[in-house]
Design a protein around this motif. Structure first.
Motif, mmCIF file in Angstrom:
data_model
loop_
_atom_site.group_PDB
_atom_site.id
_atom_site.type_symbol
_atom_site.label_atom_id
_atom_site.label_comp_id
_atom_site.label_asym_id
_atom_site.label_seq_id
_atom_site.Cartn_x
_atom_site.Cartn_y
_atom_site.Cartn_z
ATOM 1 N N ALA A 153 9.511 97.787 106.840
ATOM 2 C CA ALA A 153 8.372 98.683 106.639
ATOM 3 C C ALA A 153 8.818 100.135 106.757
ATOM 4 N N GLU A 154 7.993 101.038 106.233
ATOM 5 C CA GLU A 154 8.281 102.463 106.295
ATOM 6 C C GLU A 154 7.101 103.215 106.891
ATOM 7 N N VAL A 155 7.416 104.289 107.628
ATOM 8 C CA VAL A 155 6.405 105.176 108.198
ATOM 9 C C VAL A 155 6.720 106.582 107.724
ATOM 10 N N GLU A 156 5.715 107.282 107.232
ATOM 11 C CA GLU A 156 5.917 108.662 106.801
ATOM 12 C C GLU A 156 5.252 109.600 107.794
ATOM 13 N N ALA A 157 5.968 110.646 108.162
ATOM 14 C CA ALA A 157 5.458 111.616 109.131
ATOM 15 C C ALA A 157 5.906 113.013 108.749
ATOM 16 N N ASP A 158 5.169 114.000 109.239
ATOM 17 C CA ASP A 158 5.555 115.389 108.995
ATOM 18 C C ASP A 158 6.635 115.842 109.973
ATOM 19 N N GLU A 159 6.633 115.257 111.173
ATOM 20 C CA GLU A 159 7.688 115.514 112.155
ATOM 21 C C GLU A 159 7.963 114.224 112.909
ATOM 22 N N VAL A 160 9.183 114.139 113.458
ATOM 23 C CA VAL A 160 9.583 112.979 114.256
ATOM 24 C C VAL A 160 10.111 113.477 115.595
ATOM 25 N N LEU A 161 9.573 112.935 116.680
ATOM 26 C CA LEU A 161 10.032 113.280 118.023
ATOM 27 C C LEU A 161 10.800 112.085 118.579
ATOM 28 N N VAL A 162 12.037 112.321 118.991
ATOM 29 C CA VAL A 162 12.888 111.255 119.532
ATOM 30 C C VAL A 162 12.884 111.351 121.057
ATOM 31 N N ALA A 163 12.480 110.253 121.707
ATOM 32 C CA ALA A 163 12.410 110.205 123.174
ATOM 33 C C ALA A 163 12.945 108.858 123.638
ATOM 34 N N VAL A 164 14.256 108.665 123.466
ATOM 35 C CA VAL A 164 14.862 107.357 123.759
ATOM 36 C C VAL A 164 15.828 107.413 124.940
ATOM 37 N N GLY A 165 15.741 108.469 125.738
ATOM 38 C CA GLY A 165 16.616 108.553 126.905
ATOM 39 C C GLY A 165 17.319 109.889 126.992
ATOM 40 N N ARG A 166 18.218 110.018 127.965
ATOM 41 C CA ARG A 166 18.912 111.254 128.248
ATOM 42 C C ARG A 166 20.405 111.000 128.356
ATOM 43 N N VAL A 167 21.190 112.026 128.110
ATOM 44 C CA VAL A 167 22.642 111.980 128.322
ATOM 45 C C VAL A 167 23.022 113.171 129.189
ATOM 46 N N PRO A 168 24.051 113.019 130.043
ATOM 47 C CA PRO A 168 24.382 114.091 130.988
ATOM 48 C C PRO A 168 25.053 115.275 130.307
ATOM 49 N N LEU A 169 24.749 116.461 130.786
ATOM 50 C CA LEU A 169 25.396 117.675 130.289
ATOM 51 C C LEU A 169 26.660 117.929 131.106
ATOM 52 N N THR A 170 27.634 117.036 130.911
ATOM 53 C CA THR A 170 28.909 117.129 131.629
ATOM 54 C C THR A 170 30.104 117.118 130.681
ATOM 55 N N GLY A 171 29.853 117.291 129.389
ATOM 56 C CA GLY A 171 30.935 117.171 128.422
ATOM 57 C C GLY A 171 31.898 118.343 128.415
ATOM 58 N N ASP A 172 31.445 119.507 128.845
ATOM 59 C CA ASP A 172 32.309 120.693 128.790
ATOM 60 C C ASP A 172 32.151 121.510 130.064
#
Length: 489
Positions: free
Chosen positions: A267-286
Motif C-alpha cells: 500500500a501507499e500513503v501520500e503526505a505533504d510532510e513526513v516526521l520520523v520518530a523511530v528512536g535516537r542515536v548518541p552524539l558521540t561520533g566526533d
C-alpha cells in the motif's frame, strides 16, 4: 574576545570540564560550582540544548492548548463556549515565547552567573583529562581537567536507511517542534512517545495525521493498556493509526511535492510532510572517544556513578542520553546531581557511597524511572511494568482500577472520563514496583507514585496517606482497596 564569554587563552586548567550545555550539562556544572570546583562548559549549538529548544519545552507548549480545548469540550457548559478550532498561529507564538525565539543569551548568562566559564565551539576529548575546543573562529583552545571530564552531548533522531528517504526531506523532532506552518497531511513513522505526542499536537493544529507504527501497539515499552487507550483516543480524534506497518521506501520529486510512502504490504500513503520518530542515536561520533580507547559513535557504558567503563583513572563520566540508561531530561538531570556530588567527594578525598539508593548511585534509573506521555489521555508511569517485573524474577500482584467507575474526582474532572490505573506490588515485601496511570490530568499524580516506589513505602503505610475528596488522587484509595480485596489482574 576568544571563543568564550570571557577573555580566554589556550591550555586553561579547570577542576571539571563539561562537554554539552543542555539541561544535563547545566545541572552537573551547577553541582560542581556549588561545591567550590572550577568548571568549563563547552557547547557547539544553543546553551540549553535539545530539551529547551526542540523537544520537551516546545512540544509541551504546543500540546497544552490542543489538550486544554479538548478538555473544555468534555464538560457540559464549557463545550458550548468553544466555538472554533485551536488557532495555530497563537500556539506557535506561545511556543516561541517558551523557547525565547531560539535565543540562548539568557541561558548563557546563567552559566556565567553560577561561576562557570562557557566556551562556544565543538569539544573533543583529546587524551586523558584533556579537551580541545574548535571555535567558530577556526581556533583550537586546549582545556585540561584536574578531576573530571563529563560528556553530556545527548542524542539525535535516528533516520532509517531506506530507498528515497534522503530525497524526501523528512522531519525529525526538531522540525516537528520548530515549524510554524501546518501541513495539510502529515505522516508520522513511529509509535513511541515522540510519535504519539506529535500526532496529538499536529492533529489538533489541523493536520490530517497518519501514524505508522511497526509494533502491534503504541507505546510498546509501557503497560499494554496505555498504548491501547492512547491509540483509541487518537483514532477518535481523527488520526489514521496503523499498527504492524513498516515503511519500505519513499518518493518525493522535489521539496515542494508530496511524499509517497510505500508500505511493506504494497500500500501507499501520500503526505505533504513526513516526521520520523523511530528512536535516537548518541552524539558521540566526533568527540574524540578514540583518543581514550573508546569506539566513536557508541553509547557510553557507565557504572551507577555514571563513570565510563574502560577509561584508566576513572576521570571520564557520561550522563544523559549518551549513556543510554534513560533518555529523559529529568533523569539525565538526576544523574547530573549524582555525578556532581561524586566528583566533589572524590576531589575532597571523601569515600563514595555507591550502595543501592546511596548518595553517589543513580539507582532510580533502574528502580524508579518516571515518565509522562503528554497525549490525550495522558500516560504517567514509574518503575516496572508488570511483564518486566515478572521477567526480572519478582513474584508480583497486579491490581487495576477503572478510574471512571471508581473515582468520583475523575468523573468530576471530565464528562465521560476514560482512565485506568495499575499498581504492581512485590508480593514478598509488599512494596510497589511500578505504577501506571492513564487518563486526563494524571501527570500530576505521578510524583506521589514515584515517592512510593523510590521510598519503598509498604502497602500498610500507604493506607495512612489519605487522598482528598473529591480529587483524581482518590485512585490511590481505590487501588489499595482492590489490593486488600484481592482484585488482581
Amino acid at each position: 574576545m576568544g571563543n568564550s564569554e570571557f577573555e580566554a587563552s589556550s591550555d586553561r586548567t579547570y577542576d571539571v570540564i563539561v562537554i554539552g550545555g543542555g539541561p544535563v550539562g547545566q545541572s552537573v556544572a551547577a553541582r560542581a560550582t556549588a561545591a567550590g570546583l572550577t568548571v568549563a562548559m563547552v557547547e557547539k549549538e544553543l546553551v540549553g540544548g535539545e530539551c529547551s529548544y526542540w523537544a520537551c519545552i516546545p512540544s509541551k507548549a504546543m500540546l497544552r492548548p490542543v489538550i486544554a480545548v479538548d478538555e473544555a469540550r468534555r464538560l457540559d457548559g464549557a463545550r458550548q463556549a468553544v466555538t472554533g478550532p485551536v488557532e495555530a498561529a497563537g500556539v506557535f507564538r506561545r511556543r516561541d515565547l517558551f523557547v525565547t525565539g531560539w535565543d540562548d543569551s539568557g541561558q548563557a548568562q546563567w552559566v556565567k552567573d553560577i561561576g562557570a566559564d562557557l566556551f562556544r565551539g565543538h569539544g573533543r576529548v583529546d587524551g586523558p583529562r584533556r579537551v580541545a575546543v574548535a571555535t567558530p573562529e577556526d581556533q583550537i583552545v586546549g582545556l585540561k581537567a584536574r578531576h573530571a571530564v563529563v560528556v553530556c552531548t545527548g542524542s539525535r533522531a535516528a533516520i532509517p536507511d531506506m530507498p528515497g528517504i534522503a530525497e524526501a526531506w523528512v522531519w525529525t523532532n526538531r522540525n516537528g517542534t520548530d515549524t510554524s506552518a501546518v501541513p495539510g497531511r502529515l505522516a508520522i513513522i513511529g509509535g513511541g512517545a515522540v510519535g504519539v505526542e506529535m500526532a496529538t499536537a499536529w492533529q489538533g493544529l489541523g493536520s490530517a495525521v497518519t501514524l505508522l507504527a511497526r509494533e502491534s501497539r503504541l507505546l510498546p515499552r509501557l503497560e499494554s493498556f496505555a498504548g491501547e487507550m492512547v491509540g483509541s483516543a487518537l483514532q477518535k480524534a481523527g488520526v489514521d493509526v496503523r499498527h504492524g506497518t513498516t515503511v519500505t521506501s519513499m518518493r518525493r520529486p522535489s521539496p515542494t511535492d508530496p511524499v509517497t510512502l510505500v508500505l511493506d504490504d504494497g500500500a501507499e500513503v501520500e503526505a505533504d510532510e513526513v516526521l520520523v520518530a523511530v528512536g535516537r542515536v548518541p552524539l558521540t561520533g566526533d568527540i574524540g572517544l578514540e583518543t581514550v580507547g573508546l569506539r566513536p559513535g557508541s553509547w557510553l557504558d557507565v557504572d551507577d556513578t555514571c563513570r565510563v567503563h574502560g577509561v584508566e583513572g576513572g576521570w571520564l563520566y557520561a550522563i544523559g542520553d549518551v549513556n543510554h540508561r534513560a533518555l529523559l531530561t529529568h533523569q539525565g538531570k538526576y544523574q547530573a546531581r549524582i555525578v556532581g556530588n561524586a566528583i566533589a567527594s572524590v576531589a575532597a578525598g571523601r569515600a563514595l557511597d555507591t550502595s543501592t539508593w546511596g548518595r553517589h548511585a543513580a539507582t532510580a534509573d533502574v528502580h524508579a524511572l518516571p515518565q509522562v506521555i503528554f497525549t490525550d489521555p495522558e500516560v504517567a508511569a514509574v518503575g516496572l511494568a508488570a511483564d518486566q517485573a515478572r521477567r526480572d524474577g519478582y513474584d508480583v500482584r497486579v491490581v487495576d482500577v477503572d478510574m471512571a467507575a471508581a473515582v468520583a474526582g475523575a468523573r468530576l474532572f471530565a464528562d465521560d472520563y476514560q482512565g485506568r490505573a495499575r499498581m504492581v506490588v512485590d508480593s514478598a515485601t509488599e512494596h510497589l514496583l511500578g505504577v501506571t496511570f492513564v487518563g486526563l490530568g494524571v501527570a500530576e499524580l505521578l510524583h506521589s507514585a514515584t515517592v512510593a516506589v523510590a521510598g519503598q513505602v509498604p502497602i500498610s503505610r500507604l493506607w495512612h496517606a489519605v487522598p482528598s475528596f473529591p480529587t483524581v488522587s482518590e485512585v490511590w484509595l481505590r487501588l489499595l482497596e482492590a489490593y486488600r480485596d484481592g482484585n488482581d489482574t
